[in-house]
Design an enzyme around this catalytic site. Structure first.
Site, mmCIF file in Angstrom:
data_model
loop_
_atom_site.group_PDB
_atom_site.id
_atom_site.type_symbol
_atom_site.label_atom_id
_atom_site.label_comp_id
_atom_site.label_asym_id
_atom_site.label_seq_id
_atom_site.Cartn_x
_atom_site.Cartn_y
_atom_site.Cartn_z
ATOM 1 N N ASP A 91 -7.904 80.530 -62.113
ATOM 2 C CA ASP A 91 -6.492 80.462 -62.462
ATOM 3 C C ASP A 91 -6.267 79.224 -63.336
ATOM 4 O OD1 ASP A 91 -6.528 78.335 -60.735
ATOM 5 O OD2 ASP A 91 -5.345 79.301 -59.178
ATOM 6 N N SER A 92 -5.032 79.002 -63.739
ATOM 7 C CA SER A 92 -4.756 77.940 -64.715
ATOM 8 C C SER A 92 -4.421 76.617 -64.056
ATOM 9 C CB SER A 92 -3.576 78.354 -65.588
ATOM 10 O OG SER A 92 -2.393 78.359 -64.789
ATOM 11 N N ASP A 269 -5.680 89.073 -55.939
ATOM 12 C CA ASP A 269 -6.266 87.953 -55.200
ATOM 13 C C ASP A 269 -5.252 87.537 -54.166
ATOM 14 O OD1 ASP A 269 -4.461 86.422 -57.212
ATOM 15 O OD2 ASP A 269 -5.077 84.904 -55.761
ATOM 16 N N CYS A 307 -14.703 99.880 -37.251
ATOM 17 C CA CYS A 307 -15.193 98.986 -38.307
ATOM 18 C C CYS A 307 -16.703 98.793 -38.158
ATOM 19 C CB CYS A 307 -14.478 97.641 -38.207
ATOM 20 S SG CYS A 307 -15.065 96.397 -39.372
ATOM 21 N N CYS A 309 -18.443 96.268 -39.774
ATOM 22 C CA CYS A 309 -18.842 94.955 -40.287
ATOM 23 C C CYS A 309 -19.778 94.264 -39.293
ATOM 24 C CB CYS A 309 -17.620 94.080 -40.571
ATOM 25 S SG CYS A 309 -16.905 93.258 -39.135
ATOM 26 N N CYS A 312 -18.011 93.207 -35.999
ATOM 27 C CA CYS A 312 -17.682 94.289 -35.063
ATOM 28 C C CYS A 312 -18.931 94.946 -34.486
ATOM 29 C CB CYS A 312 -16.787 95.318 -35.750
ATOM 30 S SG CYS A 312 -15.103 94.695 -35.986
ATOM 31 N N HIS A 338 -15.040 89.688 -41.003
ATOM 32 C CA HIS A 338 -14.290 90.896 -40.641
ATOM 33 C C HIS A 338 -13.126 91.140 -41.608
ATOM 34 C CE1 HIS A 338 -12.398 94.053 -38.336
ATOM 35 N NE2 HIS A 338 -11.259 93.412 -38.564
#
Lengths: 377, 377
Positions: A91-92, A269, A307, A309, A312, A338
């Site tokens: 970003d700036s 984002d 889930c 992941c 999990c 997660h």
């Protein structure tokens, strides 16, 4: 190299595309985990990779203060500094500076602010921001903008937007200045104008006098209602060039992302998945749970049984609650894995639904399920 | 199952062996990373595994307070609670209780203390400690001992040692009580006696009236000089049964570990590598460096050019210093990986030198190099 973008599937206003950068391809719609200080908090680059993250965001404001652009440049840029080999958007710095409020003063030239790290006065002009982002060698840099406060009168929003447009011209001129080395990436412009549609369209017109490999919608997720945000997107996005990627800055909750994809947004984002993780707020198919809740003290089930992941698959809610109570670093890590998995899987599902032509039905079910369950983030 | 132990190589008093437990084999001499609250701070089990850790230590004192033995038992024990499939040794809780000083009172029955978590009064008797350790299902449990303060008169050390020996008998009787289920592991006894050799030998004699699959040397690393510690080890260890593994509790610095291996010690634990890591103190071949030092601000070299750990392969000192300054979790992670790698590689080198018959020369060089460079931990 300047990023290239192609759309390969559409569903209403939504699109699935490919954003090609010097550090690889990003499939859109995509979510960018935020790596404020040259690290997505608690994660290694390899973990991000295995979660399926294709691009991350770096914060110019924070990195220019610590460790400073010079040290990152000495490493050959932000990728090598942090050992991340895939695309980076920076970003700036503008958004963070404007968030400082009383600690900054603004002029046509740029912004002066007191560093929250050591109190010294720091200048950020469009040229300064470009210098830092060029040193970071990000794949996508952002023009410095004057982030319009919310709420703002038409006159306030106009003055702010017009300054942003003059700064966009200066950002563009400095990023691509002819005498310099070819930049490592490309520069995106940012549409401002607050909640005032004529200003939003004027901002877009002003930007389109220059060439950008992508455009962002700024000045949202600053306190406006969901209705106001969707109002801006529904009117503005159809006017944005179809061939350019569209980045909605700082948004947001899973349901906000789904709604914005339906409007034709490609990039997102937000600190929410990573910050929520460290505070024990975990995203699940049936809404957000707070792992600190004593109801989970002896709960032997995973965070979300649906889930897959790492967290999990291997750990119980009781264990995660215990780690959180003991302020254990592993708790922040497992929670972050997660939550990022949730966001990245959400984007994957959105892309698949667009490609399969089932987006409308998918989104209706997703949003209805979250409303029913009182999901809050 | 009760741990078994075989020695397969000797070099002077030092030995290389194999400790066999229900959860696998530990090659000795071995270092046990400390997992206070059911997590070796900042690490996943898979990371510990890939670092070569073969056994970890769990703290009974901390785990009985948070989350409590009941919740861990509901998971089937500490292994499943924390998702670690290799051996675990649990301490008895005694050392931590005795460190509380003013917050505890001691009687023949056991110790009462104020929980540092919530202030409630908690009792720890030998039977309580065994109950918790049995619930944790550790591969090696430790008898509850009265940890002798330093310095201690002969009379103080004798009274404390004799109480420890009575508690050892009660620990043994409760751990192996006939009516109960066969324990998941085996119970080690702990030699006490302060710096008083006759007491140390009397303690050993008392313990040897019972059967233990291993013995520990307690009451060291409590403030005594290096000379005093080595004095105790050099006199005591040769009297300990050669067929049992010997565990020196809480020691210590790399040079202390090398010296103790030369005396015939097989097992070690210490918070030093993990705690130092979180404070930015990193072990290298030429001593400890403090990554917070501003000299590293723009240092593009790895922590230790001769190290092949994940951290040294991928990140610069400048990056690690930056993460530390920004209190980033990744900094604690990368530092911990490096320090644990250092300790585990040290043990691997010791085992190899014992097997190759080169231990004396290897140790002389190692200790001389650290003395020359003023290595401090």
């Amino acid at each position: 190299m300047r990023p290239g973008f192609t759309v390969h599937a559409r569903a209403g206003a939504a699109r699935a595309g490919r954003l090609v950068t010097a550090h690889g391809v990003v499939e859109t719609p995509a979510f960018m985990p935020v790596g404020t200080y040259g690290t997505v908090k608690a994660m290694t680059p390899e973990e991000l990779e295995s979660l399926g993250a294709q691009i991350i965001l770096g914060n110019t404001f924070h990195l220019m203060l610590r460790p400073g652009a010079k040290i990152i440049a000495a490493h050959g840029g932000l990728h090598r500094f942090m050992h991340w080999t895939h695309p980076i958007l920076t970003d700036s710095g503008g958004f963070q500076v404007f968030s400082l409020k009383s600690l900054r003063r603004i002029s046509e030239e740029g912004v002066w602010f007191r560093s929250p790290v050591d109190g010294r006065e720091v200048r950020l002009t469009p040229e300064d921001s470009m210098e830092v982002q060029l040193a970071l060698r990000s794949d996508i840099a952002m023009a410095l903008d004057d982030c319009t406060a919310y709420p703002a009168t038409e006159a306030e929003a106009r003055a702010s937007m017009e300054r942003s447009m003059r700064w966009a011209v200066r950002s563009h001129a400095h990023y691509y200045r002819p005498a310099a080395q070819e930049p490592a990436g490309g520069l995106f412009g940012i549409v401002q104008g607050g909640m005032h549609m004529p200003l939003r369209l004027a901002s877009l017109d002003a930007l389109l006098r220059l060439e950008w490999p992508g455009l962002a919608v700024g000045g949202l997720a600053v306190g406006e209602s969901e209705q106001e945000r969707l109002g801006v997107l529904e009117s503005l996005v159809p006017q944005m060039p179809a061939g350019l990627p569209r980045y909605l800055m700082g948004v947001g909750r899973p349901e906000d992302i789904v709604a914005a994809v339906l409007c034709g947004i490609d990039l997102f984002d937000c600190v929410m998945p990573t910050r929520h993780a460290r505070n024990g707020h975990l995203f699940t198919a049936s809404g957000v749970i707070n792992i600190r809740n004593s109801a989970f003290a002896a709960d032997l089930s995973p965070v979300d049984a649906s889930c897959d992941c790492y967290t999990c698959r291997n750990f119980t809610r009781a264990y995660l609650r215990h780690l959180d109570r003991c302020n254990e670093i592993l708790g922040s890590r497992l929670n972050t894995i997660h939550n990022l998995h949730f966001y990245i899987a959400l984007m994957r599902a959105l892309r698949a639904a667009i490609a399969a032509g089932t987006l409308g039905e998918w989104a209706r079910q997703f949003l209805a399920a979250r409303r029913d369950r009182g999901a809050v983030a």
